[in-house]
Design a protein around this motif. Structure first.
Motif, PDB file in Angstrom:
ATOM      1  N   TYR A  35     -35.330  -3.847 -20.616  1.00 19.88           N
ATOM      2  CA  TYR A  35     -33.882  -3.796 -20.778  1.00 19.88           C
ATOM      3  C   TYR A  35     -33.293  -2.845 -19.749  1.00 19.88           C
ATOM      4  N   PHE A  45     -30.773  -7.336 -21.842  1.00 18.52           N
ATOM      5  CA  PHE A  45     -32.118  -7.899 -21.769  1.00 18.52           C
ATOM      6  C   PHE A  45     -32.419  -8.411 -20.369  1.00 18.52           C
ATOM      7  N   GLU A  48     -38.993 -10.824 -20.983  1.00 15.35           N
ATOM      8  CA  GLU A  48     -39.994 -10.582 -22.022  1.00 15.35           C
ATOM      9  C   GLU A  48     -41.279 -11.288 -21.621  1.00 15.35           C
ATOM     10  N   ARG A  55     -41.818 -15.115 -21.439  1.00 13.72           N
ATOM     11  CA  ARG A  55     -41.396 -15.887 -22.607  1.00 13.72           C
ATOM     12  C   ARG A  55     -39.879 -16.066 -22.646  1.00 13.72           C
ATOM     13  N   ASN A  56     -39.161 -15.169 -21.987  1.00 17.63           N
ATOM     14  CA  ASN A  56     -37.706 -15.241 -21.999  1.00 17.63           C
ATOM     15  C   ASN A  56     -37.178 -14.440 -20.822  1.00 17.63           C
ATOM     16  N   SER A  94     -44.202  -4.736 -28.631  1.00 14.52           N
ATOM     17  CA  SER A  94     -44.339  -5.050 -30.047  1.00 14.52           C
ATOM     18  C   SER A  94     -45.714  -5.620 -30.318  1.00 14.52           C
ATOM     19  N   TRP A  96     -46.715  -7.841 -32.947  1.00 16.53           N
ATOM     20  CA  TRP A  96     -46.707  -9.274 -33.225  1.00 16.53           C
ATOM     21  C   TRP A  96     -45.272  -9.712 -33.440  1.00 16.53           C
ATOM     22  N   GLN A  97     -45.083 -11.016 -33.459  1.00 15.68           N
ATOM     23  CA  GLN A  97     -43.748 -11.597 -33.558  1.00 15.68           C
ATOM     24  C   GLN A  97     -43.062 -11.109 -34.826  1.00 15.68           C
TER      25      GLN A  97
ATOM     26  N   ARG B  93     -30.858 -10.388 -33.410  1.00 14.00           N
ATOM     27  CA  ARG B  93     -31.898 -11.276 -32.896  1.00 14.00           C
ATOM     28  C   ARG B  93     -31.769 -12.645 -33.538  1.00 14.00           C
ATOM     29  N   THR B  96     -36.860 -16.257 -34.201  1.00 13.80           N
ATOM     30  CA  THR B  96     -37.895 -16.194 -33.166  1.00 13.80           C
ATOM     31  C   THR B  96     -38.577 -17.538 -32.970  1.00 13.80           C
ATOM     32  N   GLN B  99     -36.643 -19.616 -30.701  1.00 12.27           N
ATOM     33  CA  GLN B  99     -36.590 -18.995 -29.380  1.00 12.27           C
ATOM     34  C   GLN B  99     -37.965 -18.988 -28.720  1.00 12.27           C
ATOM     35  N   GLY B 100     -38.866 -19.823 -29.219  1.00 13.81           N
ATOM     36  CA  GLY B 100     -40.200 -19.876 -28.625  1.00 13.81           C
ATOM     37  C   GLY B 100     -40.991 -18.604 -28.835  1.00 13.81           C
ATOM     38  N   GLY B 101     -40.690 -17.901 -29.911  1.00 14.55           N
ATOM     39  CA  GLY B 101     -41.399 -16.670 -30.211  1.00 14.55           C
ATOM     40  C   GLY B 101     -40.749 -15.441 -29.618  1.00 14.55           C
ATOM     41  N   SER B 102     -39.707 -15.630 -28.825  1.00 12.21           N
ATOM     42  CA  SER B 102     -39.056 -14.496 -28.175  1.00 12.21           C
ATOM     43  C   SER B 102     -38.391 -13.576 -29.195  1.00 12.21           C
ATOM     44  N   GLU B 103     -38.543 -12.281 -28.980  1.00 14.53           N
ATOM     45  CA  GLU B 103     -37.904 -11.288 -29.822  1.00 14.53           C
ATOM     46  C   GLU B 103     -36.700 -10.648 -29.151  1.00 14.53           C
ATOM     47  N   LYS B 104     -36.139 -11.346 -28.177  1.00 15.05           N
ATOM     48  CA  LYS B 104     -35.003 -10.810 -27.431  1.00 15.05           C
ATOM     49  C   LYS B 104     -33.924 -10.278 -28.366  1.00 15.05           C
ATOM     50  N   LEU B 105     -33.473  -9.056 -28.090  1.00 10.15           N
ATOM     51  CA  LEU B 105     -32.391  -8.455 -28.853  1.00 10.15           C
ATOM     52  C   LEU B 105     -31.117  -8.444 -28.018  1.00 10.15           C
TER      53      LEU B 105
END
Lengths: 112, 117
Positions: A35, A45, A48, A55-56, A94, A96-97, B93, B96, B99-105
């Motif tokens: 970030y 953001f 990730e 992933r993002n 982190s 895990w999800q 958020r 997830t 979002q494909g598992g993304s934890e984007k905040l």
């Protein structure tokens, strides 16, 4: 237990240069996010990574890039630095999800 | 377009009184909300969170309230202590899985809380 480690803590660069920032997540954490915090803008953001895959990605120009290594350590790179890139860059990991982030103390980048 | 808004840049309260920090969001896909506390030169520290299926979550002196219909959440600190003086960020958020598992905040811009002795 060591937290999220970011190096260096402080960095001064000149416009046009490039910079690489490093992040070591908490041991066992496989997800790493980046970030950017600028005055008055909150945290925005950047990207990730999970298991070496992006992933993002946030809404930043292509000058901002990152990667993750097999040991989960991550780097982000900013090329052709601009004055507006001056910011605190925060890394978070982190386990895990859905487990939530733990943030590092950040790298303070100043572009002059 | 700012999806998470903290409209009060600063708040000042007396020690022992209640601090109420507010946050509004616009994206109805957000399903998990968090509050972080940040001191200068340090990274944000997680305080408390709430899932969209709840309307209240308590942890000691900290309580978060969620009003989904109003897309509004608030953090109550009772009683406030001088050590609570920091910048507080609200974050949201999305799901997830979608979002494909993304934890984007998505973060608000923060509210600086000052608790006066």
């Amino acid at each position: 237990k060591a937290g999220v480690t970011q190096t260096p803590r402080y960095l001064i660069k000149t416009r046009g240069q490039q910079v690489t920032l490093s992040c070591s997540p908490i041991s066992g954490h496989r997800s790493v996010s980046w970030y950017q915090q600028t005055p008055g803008q909150g945290l925005q953001f950047l990207f990730e990574y999970f298991s070496e895959t992006q992933r993002n990605k946030g809404n930043f120009p292509g000058r901002f890039s990152g990667r993750q290594f097999s040991n989960s350590r991550s780097e982000m790179n900013v090329s052709t630095l601009e004055l507006g890139d001056s910011a605190l860059y925060l890394c978070a990991s982190s386990l895990w999800q859905g487990s939530g982030y733990t943030f590092g103390s950040g790298t303070r980048l100043t572009v002059v | 377009d700012q999806q998470v808004k903290q409209n009060s840049p600063s708040l000042s309260v007396q020690e022992g009184r209640i601090s109420i920090l507010n946050c509004d969001y616009t994206n109805s896909m957000f399903d998990y909300f968090l509050w972080y506390k940040k001191y200068p030169a340090e990274g944000p520290t997680f305080l408390i969170s709430i899932s969209s299926i709840k309307d209240k979550n308590e942890d000691g002196r900290f309580t978060v309230f969620l009003n989904k219909s109003a897309k509004h959440l608030s953090l109550h600190i009772v009683p406030s202590q001088p050590g609570d003086s920091a910048v507080y960020f609200c974050a949201a958020r999305g799901d997830t899985f979608s979002q494909g598992g993304s934890e984007k905040l998505v973060f608000g811009k923060g509210t600086k809380l000052t608790v006066n002795p």
